[in-house]
Design a protein around this motif. Structure first.
Motif, short mmCIF file in Angstrom:
data_model
loop_
_atom_site.label_atom_id
_atom_site.label_comp_id
_atom_site.label_asym_id
_atom_site.label_seq_id
_atom_site.Cartn_x
_atom_site.Cartn_y
_atom_site.Cartn_z
N SER A 1 0.83 -1.20 0.00
CA SER A 1 0.00 0.00 0.00
C SER A 1 0.86 1.25 0.00
CB SER A 1 -0.92 0.01 1.23
OG SER A 1 -0.17 0.26 2.41
N THR A 2 0.28 2.34 -0.47
CA THR A 2 0.99 3.63 -0.48
C THR A 2 1.31 4.08 0.94
OG1 THR A 2 -0.05 4.26 -2.57
CG2 THR A 2 0.81 6.04 -1.20
N ARG A 3 0.38 3.86 1.86
CA ARG A 3 0.61 4.29 3.24
C ARG A 3 1.82 3.58 3.85
NH1 ARG A 3 -0.42 2.08 7.97
NH2 ARG A 3 -1.62 0.38 7.03
N VAL A 4 1.85 2.26 3.73
CA VAL A 4 2.97 1.51 4.32
C VAL A 4 4.25 1.77 3.54
CG1 VAL A 4 3.83 -0.79 4.88
CG2 VAL A 4 1.41 -0.24 5.23
N GLY A 5 4.16 1.84 2.22
CA GLY A 5 5.34 2.08 1.41
C GLY A 5 6.00 3.41 1.72
N THR A 6 5.19 4.43 1.98
CA THR A 6 5.74 5.73 2.34
C THR A 6 6.53 5.64 3.64
OG1 THR A 6 3.91 6.86 1.24
CG2 THR A 6 5.15 8.12 2.87
N SER A 7 5.99 4.93 4.62
CA SER A 7 6.67 4.78 5.91
C SER A 7 7.96 3.99 5.77
CB SER A 7 5.72 4.08 6.90
OG SER A 7 6.38 3.79 8.11
N VAL A 8 7.88 2.86 5.08
CA VAL A 8 9.07 2.03 4.88
C VAL A 8 10.12 2.77 4.07
CG1 VAL A 8 9.90 -0.06 3.73
CG2 VAL A 8 7.86 -0.16 5.15
N GLY A 9 9.68 3.51 3.05
CA GLY A 9 10.61 4.25 2.21
C GLY A 9 11.36 5.32 2.98
N LYS A 10 10.67 6.03 3.84
CA LYS A 10 11.33 7.06 4.65
C LYS A 10 12.41 6.43 5.54
CE LYS A 10 7.48 10.35 4.96
NZ LYS A 10 6.47 10.95 5.88
N THR A 11 12.09 5.28 6.13
CA THR A 11 13.07 4.61 6.98
C THR A 11 14.27 4.15 6.16
OG1 THR A 11 11.29 3.84 8.44
CG2 THR A 11 13.39 2.69 8.58
N ALA A 12 14.02 3.62 4.97
CA ALA A 12 15.12 3.13 4.13
C ALA A 12 16.05 4.25 3.72
CB ALA A 12 14.54 2.43 2.90
N LEU A 13 15.51 5.41 3.46
CA LEU A 13 16.35 6.53 3.01
C LEU A 13 17.27 7.04 4.12
CD1 LEU A 13 13.83 8.53 0.79
CD2 LEU A 13 15.85 7.26 0.04
N GLU A 14 16.92 6.76 5.36
CA GLU A 14 17.78 7.18 6.46
C GLU A 14 19.14 6.49 6.41
OE1 GLU A 14 15.57 6.43 9.99
OE2 GLU A 14 14.12 8.04 9.63
N THR A 15 19.20 5.30 5.80
CA THR A 15 20.47 4.60 5.62
C THR A 15 20.88 4.56 4.15
OG1 THR A 15 19.23 2.51 5.64
CG2 THR A 15 20.28 3.18 7.70
N MET A 16 20.26 5.42 3.33
CA MET A 16 20.64 5.62 1.93
C MET A 16 20.62 4.33 1.13
SD MET A 16 20.82 8.81 1.85
CE MET A 16 21.43 9.04 0.18
N LYS A 17 19.58 3.55 1.32
CA LYS A 17 19.41 2.33 0.53
C LYS A 17 18.91 2.66 -0.88
CE LYS A 17 18.17 -0.83 4.29
NZ LYS A 17 18.86 -0.02 5.30
N ARG A 18 19.26 1.80 -1.83
CA ARG A 18 18.54 1.82 -3.09
C ARG A 18 17.09 1.46 -2.80
NH1 ARG A 18 21.50 0.56 -7.78
NH2 ARG A 18 23.61 1.40 -7.62
N LEU A 19 16.17 1.99 -3.58
CA LEU A 19 14.77 1.85 -3.20
C LEU A 19 13.88 1.71 -4.44
CD1 LEU A 19 12.91 1.95 -0.70
CD2 LEU A 19 12.81 4.44 -0.98
N THR A 20 13.02 0.69 -4.42
CA THR A 20 11.94 0.55 -5.39
C THR A 20 10.64 0.40 -4.62
OG1 THR A 20 13.32 -0.55 -7.05
CG2 THR A 20 10.96 -0.88 -7.23
N LEU A 21 9.66 1.24 -4.96
CA LEU A 21 8.36 1.20 -4.31
C LEU A 21 7.27 1.00 -5.36
CD1 LEU A 21 8.69 4.21 -1.81
CD2 LEU A 21 8.98 1.78 -1.30
#
Length: 505
Positions: free
Chosen positions: A253-273
């Motif tokens: 979902s967009t709601r969960v993906g937004t939360s997970v994405g924000k956390t992932a960016l804190e450690t500068m991960k590559r990201l696909t949502l």
């Protein structure tokens, strides 16, 4: 263990004993080449049709994620990381072959876990998963860098690039197509030489666990494919924040993906949502209505509407609106309804009672906001005891209504009359989502022109929901970013290293 209602359901439809023995036991994690249980805490798995307990799956913790990541990093530095591209290719193809041999078991696990029609699992989910592995296996030996001539450096130099695996990949997989979406992420990651930690939905972990067992059986080194079970807010967030994870690929979902994405960016991960959708469907006055009605019904009611790119809002030209609506109504009312394990069923239970209640709330809201019911669930409906909702169609919908704004993720279709194509395009593009759109017209000029104007990552013409390993899948806006499948997916699992060699110094 499983309740008697589930056992009776399995017996009624002749579920193979291999399937029964796989599910009628506590389900653990799959870490470092073996199934393991680190805690006695369990999450109940509920079979959607009987709404009875199937089994229990281990309720994982951040410590389990640590173990899986350590295993994946060890495999990356060890046998998997040192394996030649062609040997990786052979292993991926062996896994695809093992899945083909195991196809009936995998199809049953999807039907049992999700509640989906086993006919769809046999014809779509399992073959699609196998095809994805076979396609990406061919890429393992073709991930080349390039050589180039420097254009601004003094003297002579030799410059080239190297493609390397990005590292350890976290694959977070939803419950609606658990096997197929896992294959989207797994195949490309393995082809690129990455290792994987998969987090399936706590509702549907069975096929991921089965695939991990098959991978170990065909010879994948320990730690290449790991599965950690548990709740998303624990396991998903632990993966997103873990410094041992180099890439996060999330579908949900967009709601969960937004939360997970924000956390992932804190450690500068590559990201696909790959997130939610509210896909528009435009039916022009030049459409073949037999084709349009049939494809629209598949596009919204497949998997009982639990599809991220479902064509859930139809804009029908005024000249064909009434005729199209009549065909949609007849087609919806003729759809076979029943148990997921019944090979004749097309509309089957929703994945859980909680999700079913959510869909019913959307239906009640559509009634309250003035949408006109054509067929299906009335206000305050949903009285069945088997988790099934009738295919539901509303007319006279507008963007002011939730039915045209919000992702319902159930068997609910909204229809609206439009007078011009410009109006249809403007309304289609008004959504925050941009995952997919469909066009129905026999005019080539019309379809090409509309496909260029619609804001969506996937455009379907005279069809809906087509998926092929060669074609990238992903959206725009609130539907996320990055791609699954197609050669475009590979860059998300590779890092590029630039090498400069100064000559004649």
């Amino acid at each position: 263990m499983m309740q008697q209602a589930v056992a009776d359901y399995f017996a009624r439809f002749g579920v193979p004993m291999e399937v029964v023995s796989f599910v009628d036991r506590p389900i653990g994690h799959f870490i470092d080449g073996r199934e393991t249980v680190a805690t006695a805490d369990r999450i109940d798995l509920v079979e959607p049709f009987t709404r009875s307990r199937l089994t229990g799956v281990v309720n994982g913790t951040a410590a389990d994620v640590d173990m899986a990541v350590a295993s994946a990093r060890g495999a990356l530095a060890g046998p998997w990381g040192k394996m030649s591209a062609l040997d990786r290719q052979k292993l991926i193809l062996r896994l695809a072959a093992a899945m083909e041999t195991d196809a009936d078991v995998l199809a049953h696990l999807e039907a049992i876990g999700v509640g989906k029609a086993i006919s769809d699992a046999r014809l779509i989910d399992v073959p699609g998963s196998i095809a994805n592995l076979e396609y990406f296996a061919g890429w393992t030996s073709k991930l080349d860098g390039r050589t180039t001539n420097a254009v601004a450096l003094p003297g002579e130099s030799f410059t080239y690039t190297i493609k390397e695996p990005v590292g350890v990949v976290a694959a977070i997989v939803p419950w609606n197509f658990p096997l197929q979406i896992l294959s989207w992420k797994l195949a490309a990651a393995l082809a690129c030489g990455c290792t994987v930690v998969c987090k399936p939905s706590e509702l549907t972990p069975l096929s991921a666990m089965r695939l991990a067992h098959l991978a170990s059986k065909v010879g994948f080194p320990d730690g290449v494919i790991n599965v950690v079970n548990g709740y998303g807010h624990v396991i998903g967030q632990a993966l997103a924040s873990h410094r041992g994870i180099d890439k996060l690929s999330f579908t949900g979902s967009t709601r969960v993906g937004t939360s997970v994405g924000k956390t992932a960016l804190e450690t500068m991960k590559r990201l696909t949502l790959e997130l939610g959708g509210k896909s528009p469907v435009i039916v022009t006055g030049k459409a073949d209505l037999d084709i349009a009605a049939s494809a629209i019904l598949v596009g919204i009611f497949m998997n009982s509407g639990q599809v991220c790119d479902a064509g859930s809002r139809v804009y029908a030209d005024a000249s064909i609106h009434e005729e199209l609506l009549a065909r949609l109504r007849t087609g919806a009312e003729d759809m076979p309804i029943g148990a997921g394990l019944d090979p004749n069923s097309k509309i089957t239970p929703l994945v859980s009672s909680a999700h079913r209640s959510s869909v019913l709330q959307h239906i009640d809201a559509a009634h309250a906001e003035g949408a006109v019911l054509v067929t299906g669930e009335g206000s305050g409906g949903g009285g069945r005891e088997d988790g099934i909702l009738q295919p539901t169609i509303f007319d006279q919908c507008s963007e002011k209504m939730g039915i045209f704004r919000e992702e319902i993720f159930g068997p609910v279709l909204g229809v609206s009359r439009v007078n011009t194509l410009d109006d249809a395009v403007e309304r289609a593009n008004s959504s925050i989502y941009g995952l997919a759109a469909a066009i129905y017209s026999d005019s080539v000029d019309e379809t090409i022109a509309l496909s260029r104007r619609l804001k969506a990552g996937n455009i379907y013409i005279n069809a809906h929901g087509l998926v092929d390993p060669t074609m990238p899948f992903g959206g725009l806006g609130a539907s996320g970013f990055g791609k699954d499948m197609g050669p475009e997916q590979l860059d998300g699992f590779l890092s590029t290293k630039s090498v400069y060699v100064q000559l004649n110094r």
